[in-house]
Design an enzyme around this catalytic site. Structure first.
Site, short mmCIF file in Angstrom:
data_model
loop_
_atom_site.label_atom_id
_atom_site.label_comp_id
_atom_site.label_asym_id
_atom_site.label_seq_id
_atom_site.Cartn_x
_atom_site.Cartn_y
_atom_site.Cartn_z
CD GLU A 460 -20.95 -19.48 -13.33
OE1 GLU A 460 -21.09 -20.08 -12.26
OE2 GLU A 460 -21.08 -20.01 -14.43
N GLY A 461 -19.56 -14.28 -10.20
CA GLY A 461 -19.33 -13.71 -8.87
C GLY A 461 -17.84 -13.66 -8.59
#
Length: 778
Positions: A460-461
């Site tokens: 997620e990043g």
């Protein structure tokens, strides 16, 4: 001559004043020139970057960028609380699920959750936490979602990820916000009852952190579908990996770039990133084999699509949402990233705090509990202080989502800082446990969490990307009170309207910067000048509010200076951007910590936690200012001037003192309300032979026996008792130094301590663990 110079000076002064105060002159001379310069300084922003910037909402981070945060506004936000139904779910099904989970059995022996656990998850709607009740879901709040994931993660990362993903960035979230009524009515009930297992395919081999560069394509065309000829649809090809639940999913969400070379949808040939829902049994779909991420056995793997044809109404939101996929993803990520990873991170940190405090009290070396050594106290204090602040940020951010916010910048802050602090907490816990922590087996309650910590750091990043590019890069434009207005003015095609809007924003921006420069300097000289503290703030917290107000003004000043000096180049000066992001992040984490203390009712026993976490964060913030100024590519005069305005009396924030760390460590080494509040919400097993249950029993017994053991030590020192520990209890009992019940407690302590410190051993081929979960005597 002197009169001429005087009149010349007055004329120049009048001209300067007129240029900045007469709207017509200012707008057409000063602002017009500034607009041209600003247009050149603006970095090129891609469509995906623009959609990311437009995603989500601005919440408390806007106040922090203002230079004068309204603390009364922060404290007026309602305290996030669970409903009776949500609490009952935590006390019932979640507790039951945790009792079923044996992470060693799951990860080492089965490589999967047992069938009865999968069935329990489906039947009790764990995949439907966020799905509204009208579709058969639970309709829980963001806080309840967070609490559920946190509790499960303190027991099993495999189960936590399995529950977390369908309730985060996935088909359900996207359908709720963007799906057509037909799509919602068809899919949401099936997702709620578990008859559909969802996954979402975004990442591929050539598009990881740069997901916008995905090579996966869809082409608008006509083809036969389900016996119907000439159906308007899309032929998609993709290659994805790292897809959680992918190997077992029945419903696949997929992101791809949509092209319309024949103009079947209109004049646009390049439609953009689009999202679709596709049953995994469609022809052309291939589900690959599983990935094995650091001994994590949650279902995760690649999948592929080759010439998969779907009708247009399989696009999430229907044909009208074609090309809007990136914006949809960014908005959904703003919410999902605010809940899931912060919850698993706090679950791991609370497990580290609870177990390390107990183990530090039970484990004895050099005739002293290891938790009493100053070096171990340092690690214990770090675990406890980080956990206190992490949990504060988790709860406040979930509360923001429940208020209707989609906090894109804040979600990046909590994703990065809570996963990093969780990594620090579990590393410290492993150091404290020593050999107990590194020997895998059924009695090791830390190692799998330790092994899988990098997974949260990566997904997620990736954290490096999040810190260096997203937090300040996105925050500077979204949360700054004027930058977005100025950018919008530059992009306005109407020259007249553009100049008017830019002039208004620039004038207010200049006033804003000057005010922050004055406030930064004045507040740095005397914080007593700061009046912006809550009216009824606790005496112990007033100085913290003042410090944060001062640093907020200094941050706003430094951010404006960086953007003015570097312009679009700041986007590429990632380490400078990262340090500005660190300051913004610390301001947010400190805000959450102060709110937590107020929402908890200002418990005096928690003050050491509050002081440690605040002092640590303020010191980190100060260091970020310092490192930025050291590396800011401006002349010595500019750097020196900024340093003087930010630190007129020098850098005066200090890290937590040893004495404070000692207080904090003793709080988690001692059973009590403060320790319970710090670790609230994790799963504490009650099964007699569970390793954590044994640890809890041993800690309670250690506390009970400590004064008795002190009496024995004094007797040994007085030579009343022998130094041989095996003889002490019987001889102390015979001499009346201890009672029968005290002797029984000491004997029980010896047994429990022995059981706690033992580690698992296996047969030479590492296939069978010893049934006694203990080392074979030599």
């Amino acid at each position: 001559m002197s009169e001429f110079l005087f009149f010349l000076f007055v004329a120049l002064l009048v001209l300067i004043v007129a240029l900045f105060t007469v709207p017509f002159l200012r707008r057409n001379i000063v602002s017009n020139l500034a607009l041209r310069i600003f247009s050149k300084l603006l970095p090129q922003i891609s469509q995906t970057e623009q959609e990311a910037l437009d995603a989500g909402t601005v919440w408390w981070e806007g106040e922090l960028f203002s230079g004068k945060p309204d603390w009364n506004k922060l404290l007026a936000y309602p305290k996030p609380v669970l409903s009776a139904e949500e609490q009952a779910f935590l006390d019932g099904p979640v507790e039951q699920l945790c009792a079923m989970l044996d992470e060693w059995h799951i990860t080492h022996e089965r490589r999967d959750l047992p069938p009865h656990v999968w069935q329990f998850i489906r039947e009790n709607h764990f995949f439907a936490l966020i799905i509204p009740k009208e579709y058969g879901g639970l309709g829980f709040s963001a806080l309840a979602h967070s609490e559920v994931v946190m509790k499960i993660s303190s027991r099993s990362n495999t189960a936590a990820v399995t529950v977390m993903v369908p309730n985060s960035l996935g088909p359900a979230e996207l359908l709720l916000h963007y799906g057509t009524e037909e799509q919602k009515n068809h899919y949401l009930p099936r997702l709620a009852n578990g008859s559909e297992i969802p996954c979402f395919a975004l990442t591929g081999p050539d598009a990881g952190s740069d997901a916008g560069a995905m090579p996966d394509t869809g082409v608008v065309c006509r083809a036969e579908f389900n016996g119907q000829p000439d159906v308007l649809g899309i032929r998609i090809n993709w290659e994805k990996r790292y897809i959680t639940l992918g190997p077992i999913a029945t419903l696949l969400g997929v992101a791809f770039r949509l092209h319309d070379p024949d103009g079947l949808l209109g004049n646009e040939k390049e439609i953009g990133i689009t999202l679709a829902l596709i049953p995994t049994n469609m022809p052309g779909i291939s589900i690959g084999r599983r990935h094995f991420p650091l001994n994590g056995v949650f279902q995760n793997g690649p999948n592929f699509g080759k010439d998969v044809f779907i009708p247009m109404d399989w696009i999430i939101g229907g044909q009208d949402k074609a090309g809007q996929g990136w914006r949809m993803l960014m908005n959904s990520l703003s919410v999902g990233r605010s809940i899931s990873l912060p919850a698993t991170s706090v679950g791991a940190a609370k497990l580290a705090a609870w177990s390390s405090g107990a183990y530090g009290r039970v484990r004895v070396q050099f005739k002293l509990p290891v938790g009493y050594f100053e070096g171990v106290e340092e690690a214990l204090a770090r675990i406890a202080g980080n956990t206190y602040m992490m949990d504060a940020a988790r709860v406040m951010t979930a509360g923001a989502v429940d208020l209707g916010e989609e906090p894109s910048v804040i979600s990046a802050i909590v994703k990065y800082h809570l996963t990093e602090r969780s990594r620090q907490a579990i590393n410290d816990a492993m150091d404290i446990h020593g050999g107990k922590g590194i020997c895998l087996g059924p009695s090791n309650y830390l190692a799998r969490t330790y092994q899988q910590t990098p997974v949260g750091i990566t997904v997620e990043g990736a954290n490096i990307l999040t810190r260096n590019l997203i937090i300040f890069g996105q925050g500077a434009i979204r949360a700054h009170p004027f930058i977005l207005r100025e950018i919008s003015a530059v992009w306005d095609q109407s020259r007249k309207r553009s100049l008017q809007a830019f002039d208004k924003a620039l004038t207010e921006h200049v006033t804003f910067t000057l005010r922050n420069a004055v406030c930064s300097l004045a507040f740095g000289i005397s914080q007593r000048l700061i009046k912006a503290v809550p009216a009824d703030a606790a005496d112990e917290t007033i100085n913290y509010y003042r410090q944060l107000t001062r640093f907020s003004a200094s941050f706003a000043l430094l951010a404006d200076s960086a953007m003015l000096k570097l312009g679009g180049v700041l986007k590429r000066r990632e380490r400078l951007s990262a340090r500005l992001g660190d300051i913004l992040s610390m301001l947010y984490l400190c805000s959450a910590t102060l709110k937590r203390f107020e929402d908890d009712g200002r418990p005096v026993a928690d003050l050491p936690f509050l002081h440690w976490s605040m002092q640590d964060a303020l010191y980190r913030m100060q260091q970020a200012f310092h490192e930025f100024l050291l590396n800011f590519p401006a002349g010595r005069i500019i750097r020196g001037g900024l340093r003087f305005m930010i630190f007129p009396l020098g850098m005066r924030c200090l890290p937590p003192a040893d004495a404070l760390s000692h207080e904090v460590a003793r709080l988690i080494l001692t059973p009590g309300a403060a320790r319970d509040r710090l670790t609230a919400g994790i799963y504490l097993p009650t099964a007699e032979n569970d390793p954590l249950a044994l640890l809890g029993q041993a800690m309670a017994c250690a506390v009970e026996c400590e004064p008795i053991e002190a009496r024995l030590k004094r007797a040994v020192k007085d030579k009343t008792l022998p130094s041989d520990e095996e003889e002490q209890i019987s001889k102390a009992l015979a001499q009346g130094i201890i009672t029968d019940s005290e002797a029984a407690s000491l004997e029980r302590m010896q047994i429990l301590r022995r059981r706690v410190i033992m580690v698992d051993d296996f047969s030479p081929d590492l296939r069978q663990v010893d049934d006694q979960q203990g080392e074979t005597p030599v």
